[in-house]
Design a protein around this motif. Structure first.
Motif, PDB file in Angstrom:
ATOM      1  N   LYS A 461      29.141 -93.993 -28.937  1.00  0.00           N
ATOM      2  CA  LYS A 461      28.506 -92.835 -29.574  1.00  0.00           C
ATOM      3  C   LYS A 461      29.589 -91.836 -30.010  1.00  0.00           C
ATOM      4  O   LYS A 461      29.543 -91.277 -31.107  1.00  0.00           O
ATOM      5  CB  LYS A 461      27.532 -92.194 -28.564  1.00  0.00           C
ATOM      6  CG  LYS A 461      26.666 -91.104 -29.154  1.00  0.00           C
ATOM      7  CD  LYS A 461      25.673 -90.575 -28.103  1.00  0.00           C
ATOM      8  CE  LYS A 461      25.010 -89.298 -28.601  1.00  0.00           C
ATOM      9  NZ  LYS A 461      24.172 -88.671 -27.586  1.00  0.00           N
ATOM     10  N   LYS A 462      30.572 -91.614 -29.111  1.00  0.00           N
ATOM     11  CA  LYS A 462      31.652 -90.665 -29.408  1.00  0.00           C
ATOM     12  C   LYS A 462      32.479 -91.151 -30.610  1.00  0.00           C
ATOM     13  O   LYS A 462      32.732 -90.400 -31.552  1.00  0.00           O
ATOM     14  CB  LYS A 462      32.560 -90.539 -28.171  1.00  0.00           C
ATOM     15  CG  LYS A 462      32.831 -89.077 -27.791  1.00  0.00           C
ATOM     16  CD  LYS A 462      33.825 -88.943 -26.640  1.00  0.00           C
ATOM     17  CE  LYS A 462      33.202 -89.290 -25.291  1.00  0.00           C
ATOM     18  NZ  LYS A 462      34.185 -89.261 -24.191  1.00  0.00           N
ATOM     19  N   ILE A 463      32.863 -92.428 -30.557  1.00  0.00           N
ATOM     20  CA  ILE A 463      33.706 -92.983 -31.622  1.00  0.00           C
ATOM     21  C   ILE A 463      32.977 -92.926 -32.975  1.00  0.00           C
ATOM     22  O   ILE A 463      33.567 -92.609 -34.003  1.00  0.00           O
ATOM     23  CB  ILE A 463      34.104 -94.451 -31.297  1.00  0.00           C
ATOM     24  CG1 ILE A 463      35.001 -94.487 -30.047  1.00  0.00           C
ATOM     25  CG2 ILE A 463      34.811 -95.116 -32.476  1.00  0.00           C
ATOM     26  CD1 ILE A 463      35.193 -95.881 -29.464  1.00  0.00           C
ATOM     27  N   SER A 464      31.659 -93.193 -32.939  1.00  0.00           N
ATOM     28  CA  SER A 464      30.892 -93.257 -34.198  1.00  0.00           C
ATOM     29  C   SER A 464      30.340 -91.889 -34.604  1.00  0.00           C
ATOM     30  O   SER A 464      29.596 -91.788 -35.568  1.00  0.00           O
ATOM     31  CB  SER A 464      29.727 -94.236 -34.035  1.00  0.00           C
ATOM     32  OG  SER A 464      28.755 -93.662 -33.175  1.00  0.00           O
ATOM     33  N   LYS A 465      30.685 -90.851 -33.820  1.00  0.00           N
ATOM     34  CA  LYS A 465      30.143 -89.487 -34.065  1.00  0.00           C
ATOM     35  C   LYS A 465      28.611 -89.506 -34.132  1.00  0.00           C
ATOM     36  O   LYS A 465      27.992 -88.858 -34.978  1.00  0.00           O
ATOM     37  CB  LYS A 465      30.713 -88.897 -35.354  1.00  0.00           C
ATOM     38  CG  LYS A 465      32.231 -88.725 -35.330  1.00  0.00           C
ATOM     39  CD  LYS A 465      32.688 -87.851 -36.479  1.00  0.00           C
ATOM     40  CE  LYS A 465      34.154 -87.470 -36.377  1.00  0.00           C
ATOM     41  NZ  LYS A 465      35.085 -88.618 -36.347  1.00  0.00           N
ATOM     42  N   GLY A 466      28.009 -90.280 -33.201  1.00  0.00           N
ATOM     43  CA  GLY A 466      26.547 -90.285 -33.087  1.00  0.00           C
ATOM     44  C   GLY A 466      25.825 -91.156 -34.101  1.00  0.00           C
ATOM     45  O   GLY A 466      24.599 -91.156 -34.158  1.00  0.00           O
ATOM     46  N   LYS A 467      26.585 -91.894 -34.913  1.00  0.00           N
ATOM     47  CA  LYS A 467      25.923 -92.655 -35.978  1.00  0.00           C
ATOM     48  C   LYS A 467      25.527 -94.075 -35.571  1.00  0.00           C
ATOM     49  O   LYS A 467      24.849 -94.759 -36.318  1.00  0.00           O
ATOM     50  CB  LYS A 467      26.821 -92.710 -37.227  1.00  0.00           C
ATOM     51  CG  LYS A 467      26.909 -91.352 -37.924  1.00  0.00           C
ATOM     52  CD  LYS A 467      28.010 -91.309 -38.952  1.00  0.00           C
ATOM     53  CE  LYS A 467      27.672 -92.211 -40.128  1.00  0.00           C
ATOM     54  NZ  LYS A 467      28.728 -92.101 -41.172  1.00  0.00           N
ATOM     55  N   ALA A 468      25.985 -94.519 -34.401  1.00  0.00           N
ATOM     56  CA  ALA A 468      25.652 -95.887 -33.976  1.00  0.00           C
ATOM     57  C   ALA A 468      24.265 -95.908 -33.339  1.00  0.00           C
ATOM     58  O   ALA A 468      23.948 -95.056 -32.517  1.00  0.00           O
ATOM     59  CB  ALA A 468      26.691 -96.373 -32.974  1.00  0.00           C
ATOM     60  N   ASP A 469      23.451 -96.869 -33.719  1.00  0.00           N
ATOM     61  CA  ASP A 469      22.111 -97.015 -33.151  1.00  0.00           C
ATOM     62  C   ASP A 469      22.238 -97.461 -31.688  1.00  0.00           C
ATOM     63  O   ASP A 469      22.717 -98.569 -31.411  1.00  0.00           O
ATOM     64  CB  ASP A 469      21.340 -98.063 -33.964  1.00  0.00           C
ATOM     65  CG  ASP A 469      19.921 -98.230 -33.482  1.00  0.00           C
ATOM     66  OD1 ASP A 469      19.655 -97.967 -32.294  1.00  0.00           O
ATOM     67  OD2 ASP A 469      19.061 -98.627 -34.296  1.00  0.00           O
ATOM     68  N   PRO A 470      21.830 -96.614 -30.726  1.00  0.00           N
ATOM     69  CA  PRO A 470      22.067 -96.914 -29.309  1.00  0.00           C
ATOM     70  C   PRO A 470      21.452 -98.238 -28.851  1.00  0.00           C
ATOM     71  O   PRO A 470      22.038 -98.947 -28.030  1.00  0.00           O
ATOM     72  CB  PRO A 470      21.430 -95.739 -28.559  1.00  0.00           C
ATOM     73  CG  PRO A 470      21.076 -94.722 -29.571  1.00  0.00           C
ATOM     74  CD  PRO A 470      21.132 -95.336 -30.928  1.00  0.00           C
ATOM     75  N   LYS A 471      20.268 -98.597 -29.405  1.00  0.00           N
ATOM     76  CA  LYS A 471      19.616 -99.852 -28.964  1.00  0.00           C
ATOM     77  C   LYS A 471      20.469-101.060 -29.349  1.00  0.00           C
ATOM     78  O   LYS A 471      20.723-101.957 -28.541  1.00  0.00           O
ATOM     79  CB  LYS A 471      18.230 -99.980 -29.606  1.00  0.00           C
ATOM     80  CG  LYS A 471      17.174 -99.086 -28.957  1.00  0.00           C
ATOM     81  CD  LYS A 471      15.788 -99.458 -29.462  1.00  0.00           C
ATOM     82  CE  LYS A 471      14.774 -98.381 -29.064  1.00  0.00           C
ATOM     83  NZ  LYS A 471      13.984 -97.888 -30.187  1.00  0.00           N
TER      84      LYS A 471
END
Length: 482
Positions: A461-471
């Protein structure tokens, strides 16, 4: 409460005066707005000049009926006003016009909930009357100053039977009455400004007794908290008095909010002779059933009805439904949102969560929210489709929407570059980067510390600045670590 549970029970009746939200007074055209300079909202009628004739305000009658219907009262068809004679410096005429033998609303009840228990508090009546002016004792050392702006303002007095038995029930009852008068738009319910005031009649008796004990009236309680505190103090005071061999005197008391105690103002005689007689200057008024029915048809859906609908038809929890029904403006907004989406639970969560928090922090009402219901529905849809997650939606997209009225959620999420990436190539690169940055944790995970999965997801999440879909990220990480 020391001895109350085992030996005594309290019997409480409440009288609530609610100032009706009419533009003019009950019997004259004088304005009623709060905060005007003293004695600027008066006329010869308000000041009781000889030869002046009052006229009844039809809107005030409608408002009283609205409240009566909402409280399950019987509406009296044949009404007249009576003179209640007593000299008071802030009653210019020397009498107050009220309803004596024919209250416009008879009986009825208000439903309350204390803990898990719901019950109806029985009402005696709701009647119409005019307010008195205001005596002010702290402006001039030698004189009492009188402001007649409030004299003649339309009130309803909502009187319960002696049907409450502790301070918590009284607290819930006043809370419910305030919600109802606001819901029906008949009164703003603002106790601090005096547009809703409460008098409490309190007595105690031994458990099992049927005869009422000697009552004490605590006057002019101006907040719901003070109603509760005054009753708690009175019950305790009376029990200690009786336990130590004293007797309760019938008196009128006042509440001191600085230390939550009450003090005696005067002993009350058994009967006040107000010499009531029918007001000769006002014609009696007869309410047709068709008029009452037209008011009934205009009533909004009431909280109890909506609570049922939200739980049974929309599948919301009792808590969520109760939060949405606390104020009519919130309910109206929620109802407008679910016209554009069937994500009922998500709508409730968002309104009871981020929306409410934003409004509280900025001291705004929901009617001042710049995001229209249809735009909020669009934001919920983005979350549902997995294009943004809830935390990004609430902490980034929602505030940006507030500041850009009329812009859609998708447009704003695109501008902010927070749309979730579900492209597996990009996601895989982020997952590999995260796992390579903590080899020791990967080793621990493989030895059985499965709880570390959250740490890895957080790193992506940190690396993607929140853009990665967590599921998707969770699934990818689990595959990589097999």
């Amino acid at each position: 409460m020391s001895h109350i549970s085992d030996k005594y029970e309290a019997v409480i009746g409440l009288e609530i005066h609610a100032q009706l939200a009419t533009a003019s007074k009950l019997f004259s055209g004088d304005a009623t707005s709060f905060g005007a300079a003293p004695n600027t909202q008066v006329s010869p009628i308000t000041l009781g000049h000889p030869g002046t004739l009052p006229k009844t305000n039809k809107k005030a009658v409608e408002y009283a009926i609205r409240m009566g219907l909402a409280c399950n009262c019987e509406i009296e068809e044949y009404n007249y006003f009576a003179r209640k004679n007593y000299f008071y410096p802030d009653l210019p005429k020397g009498y107050q016009v009220s309803q004596h033998t024919t209250p416009i609303c008879k009986g009825g009840h208000v439903a309350i909930k204390v803990g898990e228990t719901s019950r109806n508090v029985q009402l005696n009546r709701i009647h119409l009357e005019e307010d008195a002016g205001k005596s002010i004792h702290d402006i001039d050392d030698n004189y009492t100053c009188v402001d007649y702006n409030r004299a003649g303002v339309a009130l309803i007095e909502i009187v319960t039977e002696p049907d409450l038995h502790n301070a918590e029930e009284a607290y819930q009852y006043v809370t419910e009455v305030r919600r109802l008068v606001r819901w029906l738009a008949v009164c703003d319910g603002n106790m601090e400004e005096g547009s809703m005031r409460c008098d409490a009649n309190v007595s105690i008796r031994l458990k099992g007794e049927t005869k009422l004990g000697t009552k004490v009236e605590v006057k002019n309680l101006n907040s719901i908290r003070n109603v509760k505190k005054a009753i708690e103090f009175e019950i305790e005071r009376m029990i200690q008095l009786v336990e130590s061999g004293g007797t309760v005197r019938q008196q009128t008391r006042s509440f001191d909010a600085s230390n939550d105690t009450t003090f005696a103002i005067r002993d009350k005689e058994e009967a006040n002779d107000y010499r009531y007689f029918a007001e000769p200057d006002l014609a009696p008024f007869h309410l047709k059933q068709s008029f009452i029915q037209s008011i009934r048809e205009q009533l909004p859906a009431l909280p109890a009805e909506l609570l049922h609908v939200y739980q049974q038809e929309l599948g919301l929890s009792e808590y969520d439904a109760a939060q949405l029904c606390a104020e009519k403006e919130t309910t109206d907004y929620f109802n407008a949102v679910v016209k554009h989406t069937s994500l009922y639970k998500a709508a409730a969560n968002f309104i009871n969560g981020p929306v409410k928090q934003y409004l509280n922090e900025n001291k705004l009402g929901i009617e001042q929210l710049t995001i229209t219901p249809v735009l909020l529905a669009g934001l919920l849809q983005l979350v549902e489709e997995g294009q943004v997650n809830f935390s990004v939606a609430s902490s980034r997209v929602f505030p940006a929407m507030v500041n850009a009225p009329g812009k859609e959620a998708l447009e704003i999420a695109t501008e902010l570059n927070v749309l979730q990436v579900s492209d597996s190539g990009e996601l895989e690169a982020w997952v590999i980067q995260a796992l390579e940055s903590m080899p020791d944790k990967v080793a621990e995970y493989k030895k059985g510390k499965k709880g570390l999965i959250g740490l890895f997801v957080g790193e992506v999440k940190k690396i993607s600045k929140g853009k990665a879909d967590p599921k998707l990220v969770t699934t990818l990480i689990q595959e990589k670590l097999k």
